[in-house]
Design an enzyme around this catalytic site. Structure first.
Site, PDB file in Angstrom:
ATOM      1  N   GLU A  84      26.238  19.219  57.827  1.00  0.00           N
ATOM      2  CA  GLU A  84      27.452  18.430  57.648  1.00  0.00           C
ATOM      3  C   GLU A  84      28.491  19.356  57.041  1.00  0.00           C
ATOM      4  OE1 GLU A  84      29.543  14.613  55.467  1.00  0.00           O
ATOM      5  OE2 GLU A  84      27.559  15.245  54.783  1.00  0.00           O
ATOM      6  N   ASP A 141      39.473   9.724  60.479  1.00  0.00           N
ATOM      7  CA  ASP A 141      40.493   8.679  60.497  1.00  0.00           C
ATOM      8  C   ASP A 141      41.784   9.187  61.125  1.00  0.00           C
ATOM      9  OD1 ASP A 141      40.933  10.423  58.185  1.00  0.00           O
ATOM     10  OD2 ASP A 141      42.605   9.065  57.767  1.00  0.00           O
ATOM     11  N   ASP A 187      40.113  17.635  56.657  1.00  0.00           N
ATOM     12  CA  ASP A 187      41.567  17.707  56.599  1.00  0.00           C
ATOM     13  C   ASP A 187      42.068  18.002  58.018  1.00  0.00           C
ATOM     14  OD1 ASP A 187      44.256  18.488  56.302  1.00  0.00           O
ATOM     15  OD2 ASP A 187      43.890  19.296  54.295  1.00  0.00           O
ATOM     16  N   LYS A 210      50.090  20.497  60.046  1.00  0.00           N
ATOM     17  CA  LYS A 210      51.169  21.477  60.199  1.00  0.00           C
ATOM     18  C   LYS A 210      50.750  22.598  61.143  1.00  0.00           C
ATOM     19  CE  LYS A 210      53.305  20.588  55.707  1.00  0.00           C
ATOM     20  NZ  LYS A 210      53.708  21.165  54.405  1.00  0.00           N
ATOM     21  N   ASP A 242      30.025  22.496  51.420  1.00  0.00           N
ATOM     22  CA  ASP A 242      31.353  22.257  50.866  1.00  0.00           C
ATOM     23  C   ASP A 242      31.589  23.294  49.780  1.00  0.00           C
ATOM     24  OD1 ASP A 242      33.755  20.948  49.653  1.00  0.00           O
ATOM     25  OD2 ASP A 242      33.149  19.284  50.931  1.00  0.00           O
TER      26      ASP A 242
END
Length: 225
Positions: free
Chosen positions: A50, A160, A124, A128, A75
């Protein structure tokens, strides 16, 4: 830095399911590369990653749902995944681990064909333009994954962000990669991939926040080799 964070960092150093290599160790022959099954998990079960695991809810949830597989949450924020690591230890779970590292170094930790599956959960979207190469489904990242993902290995993107969903779908279609399934709203769909019954059952901290704000949750399941 808060005391709670410091305490979590300190406990991560002694938790048996947390691996925290230095950048130098990653770049100069990481000892578990190619040896995760034999030396860490002590079995020959499939390995699932993950990427950007946050608090580790998805890694732990998947590990509970699939005890016949090994899971590794990755992470850079150790104080976050401490929650998942601690839960796994408290529940005597031996098929889930946490690796503290930047995702950009992921191919330094796994050997060719060592990984069976990848989950990318609520990354994320890097909207941009100058951040394009930081999207976890950018071609540069997909090429990193190819180095260690076994032939036919599956990648899941759950987000999302309609932007990231659309960007990823567009790139995959243009590159000729296999899109197994894609959904713009997994919670309103009458049907979704029957091979992933946990898709709606396991929710991350961020997923709960996004859902509470009325955001739809999208999903893509695909192959790149």
């Amino acid at each position: 830095m808060g005391k709670n964070k410091l305490a979590r960092f300190a406990e991560n150093k002694i938790l048996p399911n947390v691996v925290q290599p230095t950048r130098e160790e990653a770049l100069n022959g990481f000892e578990l590369k190619g040896n995760w099954r034999k030396d860490f998990f002590k079995n020959e079960n499939p390995i699932v990653l993950e990427l950007g695991c946050g608090k580790g809810e998805y890694s732990v949830g998947l590990a509970k749902a699939f005890p016949e597989k090994n899971f590794i949450g990755i992470d850079i924020k150790g104080a976050r995944f401490w929650f998942g690591a601690k839960e796994a230890v408290d529940n005597n779970m031996h098929n889930v681990a946490f690796l503290r590292s930047q995702i950009e170094l992921v191919d330094c930790f796994f050997a060719e064909n060592e990984v069976d599956e990848i989950w990318i959960t609520f990354p994320d979207p890097q909207i941009k333009y100058r951040r394009t190469k930081h999207r976890l489904t950018h071609p540069d990242f997909l090429n990193r994954y190819k180095k260690f993902l076994k032939p036919g290995g599956i990648i899941h993107l759950k987000t999302d962000s309609e932007f990231l969903h659309g960007y990823t779908l567009g790139y995959l279609q243009g590159a000729g990669y296999e899109i197994i399934s894609a959904h713009h709203d997994i919670y309103s769909a009458l049907e979704y991939d029957p091979g992933t019954p946990h898709l709606r059952d396991i929710r991350t901290y961020y997923e709960e926040l996004f859902s509470a704000k009325g955001k739809t949750i999208t999903y893509i399941k695909f192959r790149i080799n």
